[in-house]
Design an enzyme around this catalytic site. Structure first.
Site, PDB file in Angstrom:
ATOM      1  N   TYR A 121       0.805  -1.214   0.000  1.00 61.66           N
ATOM      2  CA  TYR A 121       0.000   0.000   0.000  1.00 61.66           C
ATOM      3  C   TYR A 121       0.844   1.272   0.000  1.00 61.66           C
ATOM      4  O   TYR A 121       0.317   2.366  -0.215  1.00 61.66           O
ATOM      5  CB  TYR A 121      -0.935   0.016   1.209  1.00 61.66           C
ATOM      6  CG  TYR A 121      -1.918  -1.128   1.241  1.00 61.66           C
ATOM      7  CD1 TYR A 121      -2.285  -1.810   0.089  1.00 61.66           C
ATOM      8  CD2 TYR A 121      -2.487  -1.540   2.444  1.00 61.66           C
ATOM      9  CE1 TYR A 121      -3.176  -2.860   0.115  1.00 61.66           C
ATOM     10  CE2 TYR A 121      -3.391  -2.593   2.488  1.00 61.66           C
ATOM     11  CZ  TYR A 121      -3.732  -3.240   1.330  1.00 61.66           C
ATOM     12  OH  TYR A 121      -4.621  -4.280   1.370  1.00 61.66           O
ATOM     13  N   LYS A 170       4.086 -15.678   2.236  1.00 61.02           N
ATOM     14  CA  LYS A 170       3.806 -16.366   0.972  1.00 61.02           C
ATOM     15  C   LYS A 170       5.159 -16.731   0.388  1.00 61.02           C
ATOM     16  O   LYS A 170       5.746 -15.982  -0.397  1.00 61.02           O
ATOM     17  CB  LYS A 170       2.997 -15.478   0.016  1.00 61.02           C
ATOM     18  CG  LYS A 170       2.541 -16.205  -1.244  1.00 61.02           C
ATOM     19  CD  LYS A 170       1.572 -17.340  -0.935  1.00 61.02           C
ATOM     20  CE  LYS A 170       1.054 -17.998  -2.204  1.00 61.02           C
ATOM     21  NZ  LYS A 170       0.168 -19.145  -1.930  1.00 61.02           N
ATOM     22  N   ASP A 202      -2.818 -17.972   2.069  1.00 60.82           N
ATOM     23  CA  ASP A 202      -4.064 -18.608   1.636  1.00 60.82           C
ATOM     24  C   ASP A 202      -4.524 -19.664   2.636  1.00 60.82           C
ATOM     25  O   ASP A 202      -5.707 -19.770   2.954  1.00 60.82           O
ATOM     26  CB  ASP A 202      -3.927 -19.191   0.228  1.00 60.82           C
ATOM     27  CG  ASP A 202      -2.589 -19.866  -0.015  1.00 60.82           C
ATOM     28  OD1 ASP A 202      -1.743 -19.915   0.902  1.00 60.82           O
ATOM     29  OD2 ASP A 202      -2.373 -20.352  -1.149  1.00 60.82           O
ATOM     30  N   ASP A 226      -4.559  -7.098   6.214  1.00 62.03           N
ATOM     31  CA  ASP A 226      -5.790  -6.443   5.797  1.00 62.03           C
ATOM     32  C   ASP A 226      -6.822  -7.485   5.361  1.00 62.03           C
ATOM     33  O   ASP A 226      -7.978  -7.481   5.800  1.00 62.03           O
ATOM     34  CB  ASP A 226      -5.476  -5.482   4.656  1.00 62.03           C
ATOM     35  CG  ASP A 226      -6.645  -4.580   4.280  1.00 62.03           C
ATOM     36  OD1 ASP A 226      -7.658  -4.588   4.995  1.00 62.03           O
ATOM     37  OD2 ASP A 226      -6.532  -3.875   3.271  1.00 62.03           O
ATOM     38  N   ASP A 230     -10.454  -8.844   7.347  1.00 63.95           N
ATOM     39  CA  ASP A 230     -11.792  -8.861   6.762  1.00 63.95           C
ATOM     40  C   ASP A 230     -12.367 -10.276   6.733  1.00 63.95           C
ATOM     41  O   ASP A 230     -13.555 -10.482   6.990  1.00 63.95           O
ATOM     42  CB  ASP A 230     -11.762  -8.282   5.352  1.00 63.95           C
ATOM     43  CG  ASP A 230     -11.725  -6.753   5.355  1.00 63.95           C
ATOM     44  OD1 ASP A 230     -11.844  -6.168   6.445  1.00 63.95           O
ATOM     45  OD2 ASP A 230     -11.568  -6.164   4.281  1.00 63.95           O
TER      46      ASP A 230
END
Length: 243
Positions: A121, A170, A202, A226, A230
């Site tokens: 970001y 990852k 994942d 982030d 969620d």
């Protein structure tokens, strides 16, 4: 109090009603100061920054409504808000409002510690023509120092809770960054007596819903944290109930 823009005024009206009820029940007196309104284009202006600084200097927090554009990213960067806490602890009385069965969420108490001022970001982005083709790009990276700060915070909180710490990476998709996160994790937590775990992002998203009680503290790079925050909101019943 900063209302934000768009739906912000509606949200803040409800939030202030809740705050008023808490003040009444707990016999509290809170000095409310209202910040400047956003202009037609949401931005973290010098006027807003000055308002925030005056509140912080007085030892107070800011209750801030939603705003679009780069507002939240500029806010975090300006004040170096280097980590974000996302508590996932379902409310018993709200156990039937979400898509998950109450028995799946009972006893869940997870804390996500998310790096907040680095990563994707805050990378460089743009568009260009490459060999006649429209090309969009975004690059990012992490310094060791950026990772050390969030690892230390996550480890300290895990040590005060149930001593479980899960790092999210990852390995093959983002190899260099993932390796550095793991190196810092191993060095900064050595000798702390924590139960360590490392998951691919994942799989972490899947495990967070499939078996959330296995987690104590999760720490993750900005974008991974982030997304997980969620996803984890399903444990609370709805995304709007998550911080």
């Amino acid at each position: 109090v900063v209302h934000g823009e768009g739906v912000g005024s509606e949200v803040m009206e409800a939030a202030l009603d809740g705050l008023d009820a808490i003040m009444h029940l707990e016999n509290l007196t809170i000095d409310l100061r209202f910040g400047p309104e956003h202009g037609p284009r949401p931005a973290f202006s010098s006027e807003l920054a000055g308002f925030f600084e005056s509140v912080f200097a007085a030892g107070g927090p800011v209750l801030c409504g939603p705003a679009g554009g780069r507002f939240v990213y500029d806010l975090r960067q300006h004040f170096d808000l280097n980590y974000k806490l996302v508590p996932l602890r379902p409310f018993i009385r709200c156990g039937d409002i979400g898509p998950l069965r109450a028995e799946r969420t009972a006893g869940v108490d997870v804390l996500i510690v998310r790096e907040n001022v680095g990563g994707l970001y805050f990378g460089a982005w743009g568009r260009a023509s490459v060999r006649g083709m429209d090309h969009a790009y975004q690059t990012f990276g992490y310094t060791r120092a950026q990772i050390e700060r969030v690892v230390r915070e996550a480890a300290a909180r895990a040590a005060k809770r149930r001593k479980g710490l899960c790092a999210v990476v990852k390995t093959d998709g983002v190899p260099a960054v993932s390796r550095l996160w793991r190196e810092v994790l191993e060095r900064e937590t050595r000798g702390m007596g924590l139960a360590m775990n490392v998951l691919e992002v994942d799989n972490a998203a899947y495990q967070l819903i499939n078996n959330p009680r296995q987690f104590d503290v999760i720490f993750a790079p900005n974008m991974f944290g982030d997304v997980l925050g969620d996803v984890g909101a399903l444990l609370l019943g709805a995304r709007g109930m998550s911080f």
